[in-house]
Scaffold this motif. Structure first.
Motif, mmCIF file in Angstrom:
data_model
loop_
_atom_site.group_PDB
_atom_site.id
_atom_site.type_symbol
_atom_site.label_atom_id
_atom_site.label_comp_id
_atom_site.label_asym_id
_atom_site.label_seq_id
_atom_site.Cartn_x
_atom_site.Cartn_y
_atom_site.Cartn_z
ATOM 1 N N GLY A 52 -9.947 9.128 -23.416
ATOM 2 C CA GLY A 52 -8.972 8.693 -24.402
ATOM 3 C C GLY A 52 -9.531 8.482 -25.787
ATOM 4 O O GLY A 52 -8.807 8.083 -26.703
ATOM 5 N N LEU A 57 -7.733 14.924 -29.326
ATOM 6 C CA LEU A 57 -6.863 14.835 -28.155
ATOM 7 C C LEU A 57 -5.767 15.887 -28.197
ATOM 8 O O LEU A 57 -5.260 16.184 -29.277
ATOM 9 C CB LEU A 57 -6.232 13.444 -28.071
ATOM 10 N N PRO A 58 -5.461 16.506 -27.082
ATOM 11 C CA PRO A 58 -5.839 16.174 -25.716
ATOM 12 C C PRO A 58 -7.184 16.742 -25.285
ATOM 13 O O PRO A 58 -7.588 16.583 -24.147
ATOM 14 C CB PRO A 58 -4.711 16.781 -24.892
ATOM 15 N N ASN A 99 1.739 10.329 -23.476
ATOM 16 C CA ASN A 99 1.050 9.049 -23.343
ATOM 17 C C ASN A 99 0.684 8.719 -21.900
ATOM 18 O O ASN A 99 0.615 7.558 -21.513
ATOM 19 C CB ASN A 99 1.889 7.917 -23.941
ATOM 20 N N GLU A 150 -1.357 8.970 -27.228
ATOM 21 C CA GLU A 150 -1.931 10.213 -27.747
ATOM 22 C C GLU A 150 -1.278 10.544 -29.080
ATOM 23 O O GLU A 150 -0.052 10.552 -29.183
ATOM 24 C CB GLU A 150 -1.686 11.360 -26.761
#
Length: 152
Positions: A52, A57-58, A99, A150
């Motif tokens: 995380g 991200l991702p 998320n 995210e």
């Protein structure tokens, strides 16, 4: 690792490395259900962040050997299979829940990188991408507790 289809390697303390022909999509709400967005731009091999903390991200922004987080041995029980229906029900899918976890369906093999052992994924599995799950690499819903978000 696989017969040319998609496969996932779980790197201890690192990302989910996706290999083979495995388009990555996002799950999006559509009324009372979920639909898959168009595939994100990926290569034949890509690493999905599992701690995380990536700035991309991702995707994981570190190089091998990664060393993203100190992964503890699983301390929680196995979680129940999740309930989402594949749009066509047959092809392998790797999708990001907003998320939340990486949803894998359609028989995509998931293996531990260090031992080579198969993660008992069955037809469907939710894989952690917040780093807080007590049953790594599976998601146990901890992203809701730690407030994983995210960026879009």
């Amino acid at each position: 690792m696989s017969d040319g289809g998609p496969a996932i390697r779980v790197v201890r303390g690192g990302p989910l490395v996706v290999e083979g022909s495995a388009p990555l999509t996002r799950l999006e709400r559509d009324g009372g259900g979920w639909v898959l967005s168009p595939a994100l731009d990926t290569s034949d091999v890509y690493a999905l962040c599992r701690c995380g903390d990536s700035s991309t991200l991702p995707f994981c922004d570190r190089d091998e050997p990664y060393g993203c987080f100190d992964e503890e041995a699983p301390s929680g029980g196995l979680v129940k299979p999740f309930g989402w229906e594949l749009p066509d029900g047959t092809r392998p899918e790797i999708a990001l829940k907003p998320n939340g976890p990486v949803r894998v369906a359609g028989g995509v093999p998931v293996r531990d990188d260090s031992s080579g052992a198969a993660v008992d994924a069955g037809e469907r599995v939710s894989l952690c991408r917040c780093g807080a799950s007590r049953c790594q690499p599976r998601c146990d819903g901890s992203h809701k507790i730690v407030g994983y978000r995210e960026p879009r």
